[in-house]
Design a protein around this motif. Structure first.
Motif, PDB file in Angstrom:
ATOM      1  N   ASN A  11       0.804  -1.233   0.000  1.00  0.00           N
ATOM      2  CA  ASN A  11       0.000   0.000   0.000  1.00  0.00           C
ATOM      3  C   ASN A  11       0.832   1.276   0.000  1.00  0.00           C
ATOM      4  OD1 ASN A  11      -2.385  -1.496   0.090  1.00  0.00           O
ATOM      5  ND2 ASN A  11      -2.397  -1.517   2.324  1.00  0.00           N
ATOM      6  N   ARG A  12       2.161   1.180   0.053  1.00  0.00           N
ATOM      7  CA  ARG A  12       2.969   2.393   0.141  1.00  0.00           C
ATOM      8  C   ARG A  12       3.935   2.552  -1.034  1.00  0.00           C
ATOM      9  NH1 ARG A  12       5.506   3.938   5.726  1.00  0.00           N
ATOM     10  NH2 ARG A  12       5.731   5.822   4.472  1.00  0.00           N
ATOM     11  N   TYR A  13       4.760   1.549  -1.300  1.00  0.00           N
ATOM     12  CA  TYR A  13       5.707   1.679  -2.403  1.00  0.00           C
ATOM     13  C   TYR A  13       6.176   0.295  -2.838  1.00  0.00           C
ATOM     14  CZ  TYR A  13       9.631   0.566   0.684  1.00  0.00           C
ATOM     15  OH  TYR A  13      10.495  -0.077   1.543  1.00  0.00           O
ATOM     16  N   VAL A  14       6.689   0.222  -4.067  1.00  0.00           N
ATOM     17  CA  VAL A  14       7.348  -0.983  -4.549  1.00  0.00           C
ATOM     18  C   VAL A  14       8.504  -0.548  -5.434  1.00  0.00           C
ATOM     19  CG1 VAL A  14       5.719  -1.192  -6.485  1.00  0.00           C
ATOM     20  CG2 VAL A  14       7.077  -3.192  -5.780  1.00  0.00           C
ATOM     21  N   GLU A  15       9.641  -1.188  -5.276  1.00  0.00           N
ATOM     22  CA  GLU A  15      10.834  -0.895  -6.064  1.00  0.00           C
ATOM     23  C   GLU A  15      11.179  -2.063  -6.968  1.00  0.00           C
ATOM     24  OE1 GLU A  15      13.269   2.102  -3.004  1.00  0.00           O
ATOM     25  OE2 GLU A  15      14.053   0.084  -3.450  1.00  0.00           O
ATOM     26  N   TYR A  16      11.755  -1.713  -8.113  1.00  0.00           N
ATOM     27  CA  TYR A  16      12.238  -2.716  -9.062  1.00  0.00           C
ATOM     28  C   TYR A  16      13.706  -2.427  -9.336  1.00  0.00           C
ATOM     29  CZ  TYR A  16       7.292  -3.574  -9.638  1.00  0.00           C
ATOM     30  OH  TYR A  16       5.975  -3.869  -9.400  1.00  0.00           O
ATOM     31  N   ASP A  17      14.538  -3.452  -9.209  1.00  0.00           N
ATOM     32  CA  ASP A  17      15.981  -3.319  -9.403  1.00  0.00           C
ATOM     33  C   ASP A  17      16.367  -3.849 -10.785  1.00  0.00           C
ATOM     34  OD1 ASP A  17      16.228  -2.363  -6.792  1.00  0.00           O
ATOM     35  OD2 ASP A  17      16.467  -4.395  -5.989  1.00  0.00           O
ATOM     36  N   ARG A  18      17.163  -3.069 -11.490  1.00  0.00           N
ATOM     37  CA  ARG A  18      17.615  -3.486 -12.824  1.00  0.00           C
ATOM     38  C   ARG A  18      18.495  -4.720 -12.712  1.00  0.00           C
ATOM     39  NH1 ARG A  18      21.954  -2.255 -16.170  1.00  0.00           N
ATOM     40  NH2 ARG A  18      22.767  -0.755 -14.649  1.00  0.00           N
ATOM     41  N   VAL A  19      18.250  -5.680 -13.598  1.00  0.00           N
ATOM     42  CA  VAL A  19      19.075  -6.890 -13.661  1.00  0.00           C
ATOM     43  C   VAL A  19      20.327  -6.525 -14.448  1.00  0.00           C
ATOM     44  CG1 VAL A  19      19.179  -9.288 -14.428  1.00  0.00           C
ATOM     45  CG2 VAL A  19      17.022  -8.348 -13.548  1.00  0.00           C
ATOM     46  N   LYS A  20      21.448  -6.424 -13.764  1.00  0.00           N
ATOM     47  CA  LYS A  20      22.661  -5.860 -14.370  1.00  0.00           C
ATOM     48  C   LYS A  20      23.196  -6.713 -15.527  1.00  0.00           C
ATOM     49  CE  LYS A  20      22.641  -2.480 -11.397  1.00  0.00           C
ATOM     50  NZ  LYS A  20      23.584  -2.376 -10.280  1.00  0.00           N
ATOM     51  N   ASP A  21      22.975  -8.015 -15.452  1.00  0.00           N
ATOM     52  CA  ASP A  21      23.470  -8.885 -16.532  1.00  0.00           C
ATOM     53  C   ASP A  21      22.315  -9.462 -17.340  1.00  0.00           C
ATOM     54  OD1 ASP A  21      22.440 -10.458 -14.524  1.00  0.00           O
ATOM     55  OD2 ASP A  21      24.063 -11.943 -14.551  1.00  0.00           O
ATOM     56  N   TRP A  22      21.267  -8.657 -17.508  1.00  0.00           N
ATOM     57  CA  TRP A  22      20.088  -9.153 -18.212  1.00  0.00           C
ATOM     58  C   TRP A  22      20.440  -9.602 -19.631  1.00  0.00           C
ATOM     59  CZ3 TRP A  22      16.192  -6.318 -21.545  1.00  0.00           C
ATOM     60  CH2 TRP A  22      15.072  -7.138 -21.793  1.00  0.00           C
ATOM     61  N   TRP A  23      19.949 -10.757 -19.999  1.00  0.00           N
ATOM     62  CA  TRP A  23      20.266 -11.367 -21.289  1.00  0.00           C
ATOM     63  C   TRP A  23      19.764 -10.550 -22.482  1.00  0.00           C
ATOM     64  CZ3 TRP A  23      15.934 -12.252 -24.130  1.00  0.00           C
ATOM     65  CH2 TRP A  23      14.719 -12.323 -23.416  1.00  0.00           C
TER      66      TRP A  23
END
Length: 623
Positions: free
Chosen positions: A241-253
């Motif tokens: 109900n307050r926040y959600v974070e998404y972290d970049r996948v540094k070695d994303w294919w």
């Protein structure tokens, strides 16, 4: 408000191993040339060896944080809250941004009307009858735990979404017959004869889930467990109900694929949730989040005078919106007897003084909406063309005569707030329908009082309702505004438990099967559908099929224009307003391409924006 989502339950058996006939079909399709992309009518802007999309900065740096509040929603999402990390079912309130955690077979090029290019699939072969699409997977595609993403995961995902997904997904997969993995690298997707033109595009853009992950978990349950994804981001920190974070996948294919180069540049994307837009604005002024698409003209006109704007730390821009602006208005629930007479519905249209509301409450920022295809060449004007008449003629006698002449246009008031001429016309229409005045109150033909409750979950919209409710009271109608929280609002709307409610939805530049959840008779009886008005008209249904069956863009435009004429003649909504631009404000630590792509749903943020370290350093010094 924004563009949205919804439902229907249609369960088909999921096929097992390929039979001999299916294998022959797949082998026959192998003779077809492999394609690196697909579109509704087969046209592609980018060649197979393209390096990057024209509207991105391929050298955009990676890093930084982008934070925002929701300005669009889909499926079970809310603007104001979230309670689940499953955003593809009916249950719960799905977290904004979950789509960034999953890869799809293909992804959109937003400078084309509907073209898609390879993401998890590197290519596709289409059978001569266009009923089987055989996708070849990229060998490098991986889930976030390192496991390989295979054709088996694709087949599982499409079949489970068709069976247990959000009802809107289920409706749009009605022409998907089956999805079967031939081997780890090849998945064959079979569609029904006469399938909707855009269903393969929709299928290619759906998220791919891990079959192994869901072997021990229920797919159709609301959950706060992080699902296993394969997209450019994965779920980071969150507080319900307050926040959600998404972290970049540094070695994303997929980072260096032509479709993705220059996109997904921020290390962290964070969504903040507020229950009130005015409170959310204060959060922006306090730098609690960094980017805001301003949806309230009053705030844009009067409240962007805080110090950070004056000294340049916060930038404001109006970016063009060339997509169809769609339909925003108050939708009347025709499932209730009091709204069944079109004369009553037209009277309610006459009672709304847009000119006064726009001038007084919205600072003249908007134009009047007329059509579900507003801001596009699919919107009709003038008498029917010969092509439109040819399409209309079979329906003569089944539709109002007006559809063969000028399309219905909402009346223009004198801007006084209580245009007596328009209110007199509204009163006449109500009287003709048997909704007469008795003891100074408007009553239904059965003698009961005519009451209307306007359901909403946004306090900031109360001023827009006030003058309308006042005009309805002048007509003797007991109209009230009911404000509920976001969870209750969604539950009531999905159950069609409302008299009138305010919503905005928009069609793509190539409308097709997605029309069904909004306008079809099937959707009118489907819990949670976007057919808020409960439109159930065989002519509307037939015209949807004409739109879906169009063989080229000229046929599509003609069919949409005819649909527009018939839809407007139904008086299903009280049209409100639109703007052909986006108002955005942001703390000056970002850069972005010069112009958002024509067909983007929004301004390309955060997908194509990037963190500008030099600007951020300057901003830090200016504290």
């Amino acid at each position: 408000m924004a563009q949205l989502s919804r439902r229907h339950v249609l369960v088909l058996g999921v096929g097992g191993a390929l039979g001999a006939g299916a294998l022959r079909k797949v082998r026959a399709s192998e003779a077809e040339a492999e394609a690196h992309g697909i579109s509704a009518f087969g046209d592609l802007k980018y060649p197979a060896d393209f390096h990057h999309l024209d509207y991105v900065n391929p050298d955009a740096p990676k890093g930084g944080t982008f934070s925002l509040i929701p300005s669009v929603r889909s499926y079970n999402q809310s603007y104001f809250t979230f309670s689940s990390l499953n955003a593809y079912i009916l249950k719960g309130e799905g977290a904004q941004g979950m789509d960034m955690t999953f890869a799809a077979l293909m992804g959109r090029a937003n400078d084309e009307p509907d073209a898609m290019y390879g993401l998890a699939a590197k290519s596709v072969r289409i059978s001569p009858d266009k009923l089987t699409y055989t996708f070849t997977m990229r060998p490098e595609a991986r889930f976030h735990d390192g496991s390989k993403l295979t054709a088996h995961d694709v087949a599982f995902s499409l079949n489970v979404l068709k069976e247990k997904g959000h009802p809107l997904i289920v409706v749009q997969l009605r022409d998907l017959v089956k999805a079967e993995a031939i081997d780890d690298a090849t998945v064959a997707v079979t569609f029904a004869p006469n399938r909707a033109r855009d269903v393969p595009l929709y299928v290619a853009g759906l998220p791919i889930f891990s079959k192994a992950y869901y072997a021990t978990r229920a797919f159709d349950e609301s959950t706060l467990d992080t699902p296993l994804g394969s997209g450019p981001y994965k779920v980071g920190r969150f507080e319900v109900n307050r926040y959600v974070e998404y972290d970049r996948v540094k070695d994303w294919w997929g980072a260096d694929l032509p479709l993705c180069r220059g996109s997904f540049n921020f290390d962290t994307v964070r969504y903040e949730f507020y229950r009130d837009r005015d409170v959310a604005f204060e959060g922006f002024t306090g730098k609690n989040y960094l980017f805001r698409e301003e949806l309230t003209a009053r705030i844009w006109a009067t409240r962007y005078d805080f110090p950070a704007v004056k000294d340049g730390r916060v930038k404001r821009e109006q970016l063009p919106d060339e997509t169809p602006s769609g339909a925003q208005g108050w939708f009347m629930n025709l499932r209730r007897d009091k709204f069944k007479d079109p004369r009553v519905r037209e009277a309610l249209i006459y009672a709304f003084d847009f000119e006064w509301t726009n001038k007084t409450i919205m600072y003249g920022a908007y134009a009047r909406t007329r059509s579900p295809f507003q801001n596009s060449d699919m919107m009709v004007s003038g008498p029917p063309s010969p092509e439109e008449l040819a399409l209309l003629e079979p329906f003569r006698g089944k539709v109002p005569d007006e559809v063969f002449g000028q399309p219905f246009v909402p009346p223009v008031s004198d801007g006084s707030g209580q245009d007596r001429t328009l209110l007199r016309k509204a009163s006449e229409l109500l009287n003709e329908a048997g909704f007469v005045i008795k003891d100074r109150k408007r009553v239904l033909p059965n003698g009961e009082p005519f009451t209307i409750e306007f359901l909403n979950d946004e306090p900031s919209l109360q001023p827009h309702h006030g003058p309308y409710l006042k005009n309805l009271a002048t007509l003797g109608i007991d109209a009230t505004f009911r404000l509920v929280d976001a969870v209750q609002y969604r539950a009531r709307v999905e159950d069609f438990d409302f008299d009138m409610t305010m919503e905005r939805f928009s069609m793509s530049a190539t409308p097709g099967d997605a029309m069904r959840p909004f306008f079809s008779s099937q959707a009118a009886n489907t819990k949670g559908s976007y057919n808020l008005a409960g439109i159930s008209d065989p002519v509307i249904d037939a015209l949807i099929e004409k739109i879906i069956a169009a063989q080229n863009r000229a046929e599509l435009t003609t069919a949409c224009r005819v649909f527009d004429r018939v839809f407007r003649a139904g008086r299903y909504w009280v049209p409100q307003w639109y703007a052909n631009f986006h108002r955005v404000a942001y703390w000056d630590q970002f850069s972005h391409p010069d112009k958002p792509p024509k067909y983007a749903n929004g301004v390309g943020a955060p997908e194509n924006w990037w963190y500008d370290a030099a600007k951020a350093a300057k901003l830090e010094q200016a504290k």
